[in-house]
Design a protein around this motif. Structure first.
Motif, PDB file in Angstrom:
ATOM      1  N   THR A   1      -7.404  -6.328   8.854  1.00 10.68           N
ATOM      2  CA  THR A   1      -8.058  -6.504   7.498  1.00 10.68           C
ATOM      3  C   THR A   1      -7.633  -5.584   6.734  1.00 10.68           C
ATOM      4  O   THR A   1      -7.679  -4.223   7.136  1.00 10.68           O
ATOM      5  CB  THR A   1      -9.367  -6.787   8.028  1.00 10.68           C
ATOM      6  OG1 THR A   1      -9.708  -7.470   9.151  1.00 10.68           O
ATOM      7  CG2 THR A   1     -10.299  -6.799   6.701  1.00 10.68           C
ATOM      8  N   LEU A   2      -7.605  -6.102   5.293  1.00 15.89           N
ATOM      9  CA  LEU A   2      -7.129  -4.968   4.316  1.00 15.89           C
ATOM     10  C   LEU A   2      -8.088  -5.379   2.920  1.00 15.89           C
ATOM     11  O   LEU A   2      -8.498  -6.570   2.869  1.00 15.89           O
ATOM     12  CB  LEU A   2      -5.768  -5.015   3.829  1.00 15.89           C
ATOM     13  CG  LEU A   2      -4.654  -4.440   4.900  1.00 15.89           C
ATOM     14  CD1 LEU A   2      -3.249  -4.664   4.306  1.00 15.89           C
ATOM     15  CD2 LEU A   2      -4.892  -3.008   5.060  1.00 15.89           C
ATOM     16  N   GLN A   3      -8.181  -4.309   2.219  1.00 21.56           N
ATOM     17  CA  GLN A   3      -9.148  -4.648   0.851  1.00 21.56           C
ATOM     18  C   GLN A   3      -8.089  -4.527  -0.245  1.00 21.56           C
ATOM     19  O   GLN A   3      -7.491  -3.488  -0.373  1.00 21.56           O
ATOM     20  CB  GLN A   3     -10.132  -3.695   0.964  1.00 21.56           C
ATOM     21  CG  GLN A   3     -10.842  -3.587  -0.295  1.00 21.56           C
ATOM     22  CD  GLN A   3     -11.916  -4.687  -0.518  1.00 21.56           C
ATOM     23  OE1 GLN A   3     -12.820  -4.714   0.308  1.00 21.56           O
ATOM     24  NE2 GLN A   3     -11.836  -5.470  -1.529  1.00 21.56           N
ATOM     25  N   LEU A   4      -8.218  -5.676  -0.841  1.00 20.54           N
ATOM     26  CA  LEU A   4      -7.326  -5.548  -2.290  1.00 20.54           C
ATOM     27  C   LEU A   4      -8.018  -4.682  -3.479  1.00 20.54           C
ATOM     28  O   LEU A   4      -9.140  -4.417  -3.334  1.00 20.54           O
ATOM     29  CB  LEU A   4      -7.245  -7.069  -2.911  1.00 20.54           C
ATOM     30  CG  LEU A   4      -6.606  -8.109  -1.935  1.00 20.54           C
ATOM     31  CD1 LEU A   4      -6.473  -9.417  -2.751  1.00 20.54           C
ATOM     32  CD2 LEU A   4      -5.178  -7.665  -1.998  1.00 20.54           C
ATOM     33  N   LYS A   5      -7.047  -4.202  -4.235  1.00 17.63           N
ATOM     34  CA  LYS A   5      -7.395  -3.305  -5.207  1.00 17.63           C
ATOM     35  C   LYS A   5      -6.589  -3.246  -6.285  1.00 17.63           C
ATOM     36  O   LYS A   5      -5.307  -4.026  -6.216  1.00 17.63           O
ATOM     37  CB  LYS A   5      -7.195  -1.635  -4.665  1.00 17.63           C
ATOM     38  CG  LYS A   5      -5.921  -1.267  -4.276  1.00 17.63           C
ATOM     39  CD  LYS A   5      -6.015   0.081  -3.730  1.00 17.63           C
ATOM     40  CE  LYS A   5      -4.575   0.709  -3.496  1.00 17.63           C
ATOM     41  NZ  LYS A   5      -4.515   2.046  -2.949  1.00 17.63           N
TER      42      LYS A   5
ATOM     43  N   SER B   1      -2.842  -4.122  -5.202  1.00 18.06           N
ATOM     44  CA  SER B   1      -2.123  -3.648  -3.862  1.00 18.06           C
ATOM     45  C   SER B   1      -3.233  -3.672  -3.026  1.00 18.06           C
ATOM     46  O   SER B   1      -4.322  -4.470  -3.239  1.00 18.06           O
ATOM     47  CB  SER B   1      -1.739  -2.133  -3.908  1.00 18.06           C
ATOM     48  OG  SER B   1      -1.151  -1.705  -2.795  1.00 18.06           O
ATOM     49  N   SER B   2      -3.308  -3.111  -1.846  1.00 16.73           N
ATOM     50  CA  SER B   2      -4.194  -3.088  -0.972  1.00 16.73           C
ATOM     51  C   SER B   2      -4.640  -1.800  -0.428  1.00 16.73           C
ATOM     52  O   SER B   2      -3.987  -0.907  -0.344  1.00 16.73           O
ATOM     53  CB  SER B   2      -3.888  -3.976   0.431  1.00 16.73           C
ATOM     54  OG  SER B   2      -2.654  -3.732   0.910  1.00 16.73           O
ATOM     55  N   ASP B   3      -5.582  -1.379   0.482  1.00 17.87           N
ATOM     56  CA  ASP B   3      -5.856  -0.300   1.214  1.00 17.87           C
ATOM     57  C   ASP B   3      -6.858  -0.609   2.403  1.00 17.87           C
ATOM     58  O   ASP B   3      -7.484  -1.768   2.507  1.00 17.87           O
ATOM     59  CB  ASP B   3      -6.783   0.370   0.310  1.00 17.87           C
ATOM     60  CG  ASP B   3      -6.507   2.169   0.399  1.00 17.87           C
ATOM     61  OD1 ASP B   3      -5.943   2.361   1.414  1.00 17.87           O
ATOM     62  OD2 ASP B   3      -6.401   2.686  -0.850  1.00 17.87           O
ATOM     63  N   SER B   4      -7.023   0.545   3.065  1.00 16.74           N
ATOM     64  CA  SER B   4      -7.687   0.322   4.165  1.00 16.74           C
ATOM     65  C   SER B   4      -8.861   1.411   4.405  1.00 16.74           C
ATOM     66  O   SER B   4      -9.848   1.464   5.238  1.00 16.74           O
ATOM     67  CB  SER B   4      -7.025   0.223   5.746  1.00 16.74           C
ATOM     68  OG  SER B   4      -6.118   1.266   5.703  1.00 16.74           O
TER      69      SER B   4
ATOM     70  N   LEU C   1     -11.576  -1.572  -6.297  1.00 17.51           N
ATOM     71  CA  LEU C   1     -11.490  -2.616  -5.260  1.00 17.51           C
ATOM     72  C   LEU C   1     -11.998  -3.656  -5.830  1.00 17.51           C
ATOM     73  O   LEU C   1     -12.921  -3.869  -6.634  1.00 17.51           O
ATOM     74  CB  LEU C   1     -12.504  -2.032  -4.117  1.00 17.51           C
ATOM     75  CG  LEU C   1     -12.332  -0.853  -3.323  1.00 17.51           C
ATOM     76  CD1 LEU C   1     -13.314  -0.317  -2.439  1.00 17.51           C
ATOM     77  CD2 LEU C   1     -10.900  -0.815  -2.795  1.00 17.51           C
TER      78      LEU C   1
ATOM     79  N   PHE D   1       0.701  -1.248   0.079  1.00 15.04           N
ATOM     80  CA  PHE D   1      -0.023   0.083  -0.039  1.00 15.04           C
ATOM     81  C   PHE D   1       0.714   1.299   0.002  1.00 15.04           C
ATOM     82  O   PHE D   1       0.586   2.236  -0.776  1.00 15.04           O
ATOM     83  CB  PHE D   1      -0.636   0.001   1.244  1.00 15.04           C
ATOM     84  CG  PHE D   1      -1.426   1.435   1.725  1.00 15.04           C
ATOM     85  CD1 PHE D   1      -2.123   2.107   0.962  1.00 15.04           C
ATOM     86  CD2 PHE D   1      -0.731   1.809   2.624  1.00 15.04           C
ATOM     87  CE1 PHE D   1      -2.692   3.341   1.218  1.00 15.04           C
ATOM     88  CE2 PHE D   1      -1.287   3.528   3.229  1.00 15.04           C
ATOM     89  CZ  PHE D   1      -2.176   3.775   2.430  1.00 15.04           C
TER      90      PHE D   1
ATOM     91  N   PRO E   1     -12.858  -7.967   1.844  1.00 18.40           N
ATOM     92  CA  PRO E   1     -11.801  -7.674   2.702  1.00 18.40           C
ATOM     93  C   PRO E   1     -11.143  -8.791   3.269  1.00 18.40           C
ATOM     94  O   PRO E   1     -11.786  -9.672   3.469  1.00 18.40           O
ATOM     95  CB  PRO E   1     -12.491  -7.000   4.152  1.00 18.40           C
ATOM     96  CG  PRO E   1     -13.579  -5.925   3.295  1.00 18.40           C
ATOM     97  CD  PRO E   1     -14.270  -7.060   2.583  1.00 18.40           C
TER      98      PRO E   1
END
Length: 216
Positions: free
Chosen positions: A196-200, A97-100, A209, A76, A213
């Motif tokens: 916990t992360l959300q993939l993008k 990548s990932s995001d929160s 997205l 991220f 999650p």
């Protein structure tokens, strides 16, 4: 911090899934030789535990390898436009990548109350900030909100002992700018609040997205 947990998460599969590893120094002018090494090893997926210039260089070098269309995972911290923007949209397409937190530059959040409040706050206090370049700013904003939440829960007892007690006993705390499904959780033996992360995935124009999650 990136590599060891990655290997640990793969478990017994790491021995067969990881075909090569290579490192770089921040003083290296490029990381092209490292990327060539990974390609030569037969890798079809790249996990880039890289930041800043090295992350952008690694993506560019990978895309420059003829006949190699490796799936690329990027931390991220390196997904901000200020870091990988120079790579160009075409080369970034497909990178994961990932995001929160909600992306204030994403049109899909334009009417979201939390994003509106965040942008209004930025306009008032940091009017010169480029939202697209500073992807870490929303996370800093959330960190401040978390601190406020802890202080509220501590009430009038603002001793270190009580603040630590509150800060290390958060359970499913939801803050408005966090992505749906992501909450803060701490314990006396684990201070890190986000598990916990959300993939993008970059679709050639913006980060989109994907899936649900992921908790790890």
């Amino acid at each position: 911090d990136h590599v060891d947990p990655f290997i640990a998460a793969l478990g017994d599969k790491a021995k067969t899934m990881i075909v090569a590893k290579t490192s770089y120094a921040v003083t290296d002018p490029t990381v092209t030789s490292q990327i060539i090494t990974l390609k030569s090893a037969g890798a079809d997926t790249l996990f880039l535990a890289a930041q800043s210039r090295a992350a952008a260089q690694a993506i560019s070098a990978a895309r420059d390898q003829a006949g190699w269309d490796a799936l690329i995972f990027l931390p991220f911290v390196a997904s901000a436009k200020s870091v990988v923007g120079p790579v160009g949209n075409d080369r970034l397409k497909g990178v994961i990548s990932s995001d929160s937190t909600k992306d204030p530059t994403d049109p899909s959040w334009a009417d979201d109350p939390a994003v509106k409040e965040y942008l209004a706050w930025n306009k008032k206090y940091t009017p010169t900030q480029d939202q697209e370049s500073n992807a870490a700013s929303p996370l800093g904003y959330v960190s401040a909100q978390a601190m406020v939440e802890v202080l509220k829960r501590a009430g009038n007892d603002l001793t270190r002992a009580n603040i630590m007690k509150v800060a290390t006993s958060l359970k499913d705390v939801s803050l408005p700018l966090l992505l749906p499904g992501i909450t803060l959780n701490t314990s006396p033996d684990n201070y890190y609040p986000m598990h916990t992360l959300q993939l993008k995935r970059f679709d050639g124009t913006r980060w989109v997205l994907i899936g649900k999650p992921v908790t790890g």
